[in-house]
Design an enzyme around this catalytic site. Structure first.
Site, PDB file in Angstrom:
ATOM      1  NE  ARG A 163    -101.432 -39.630 -11.554  1.00  0.00           N
ATOM      2  CZ  ARG A 163    -100.646 -38.961 -12.402  1.00  0.00           C
ATOM      3  NH1 ARG A 163     -99.512 -38.446 -12.001  1.00  0.00           N
ATOM      4  NH2 ARG A 163    -101.001 -38.803 -13.666  1.00  0.00           N
ATOM      5  CG  HIS A 191    -103.620 -30.237  -9.622  1.00  0.00           C
ATOM      6  ND1 HIS A 191    -102.522 -29.408  -9.730  1.00  0.00           N
ATOM      7  CD2 HIS A 191    -103.927 -30.635 -10.891  1.00  0.00           C
ATOM      8  CE1 HIS A 191    -102.183 -29.305 -11.004  1.00  0.00           C
ATOM      9  NE2 HIS A 191    -103.009 -30.034 -11.725  1.00  0.00           N
ATOM     10  CB  SER A 193     -95.867 -23.780 -11.990  1.00  0.00           C
ATOM     11  OG  SER A 193     -96.860 -23.769 -12.984  1.00  0.00           O
ATOM     12  CG  HIS A 235    -106.785 -27.639 -16.764  1.00  0.00           C
ATOM     13  ND1 HIS A 235    -105.454 -27.976 -16.860  1.00  0.00           N
ATOM     14  CD2 HIS A 235    -106.856 -26.305 -17.004  1.00  0.00           C
ATOM     15  CE1 HIS A 235    -104.756 -26.883 -17.153  1.00  0.00           C
ATOM     16  NE2 HIS A 235    -105.581 -25.862 -17.245  1.00  0.00           N
TER      17      HIS A 235
END
Length: 143
Positions: free
Chosen positions: A29, A31, A65, A134
């Site tokens: 969701r 990246h 970011s 991640h």
């Protein structure tokens, strides 16, 4: 009044769904945007996508970011089969099309304004049970 109730019901359902997602689903969701969402103006891509994907939300601080990968999720899953580096992260074997979003200015309160940069980099991920969970960073291809 009915419109407000419907809006609240949808908001609560969305929040409940977000809490029930796996770490891999959250990674996707936040990246993965493949194929790249085409209808967005380049200067509005980050603000729109971060809001649409519930990465930023009213009342929450702006994320400094975020990177969107414009490649199939399977290509990122494949990175988990690569030998990890010294820090335990896995890198994609080929560079991928990315949009790197960086917060503009020093204010971390909404409305959030981002600068978008298109690059082709390798993606570094942390993996759990063979799935990326991640996005640890990106790096340019070796010259």
């Amino acid at each position: 009044m009915a419109g407000w109730a419907l809006c609240m019901a949808l908001l609560l359902a969305a929040l409940a769904g977000a809490e029930g997602e796996s770490r891999y689903e959250k990674f996707l969701r936040q990246h993965v945007d493949y194929p790249r969402t085409p209808s967005l103006a380049a200067h509005r891509y980050c603000e729109t996508m971060l809001a649409r994907r519930r990465v930023t939300a009213p009342g929450r601080p702006c994320k400094p970011s975020n990177t969107f990968v414009h490649a199939p999720a399977e290509d990122l899953v494949a990175a988990c089969t690569q030998t990890p580096d010294a820090t335990g992260f896995h890198s994609t074997s080929v560079p991928m099309d990315l949009t790197a979003c960086r917060l503009r200015g020093g204010d971390t309160r909404p409305p959030c304004a981002y600068r978008a940069r298109q690059v082709q980099h390798h993606v570094r991920v942390a993996c759990l049970n063979g799935l990326p969970v991640h996005l640890a960073g990106t790096h340019a291809p070796a010259a």
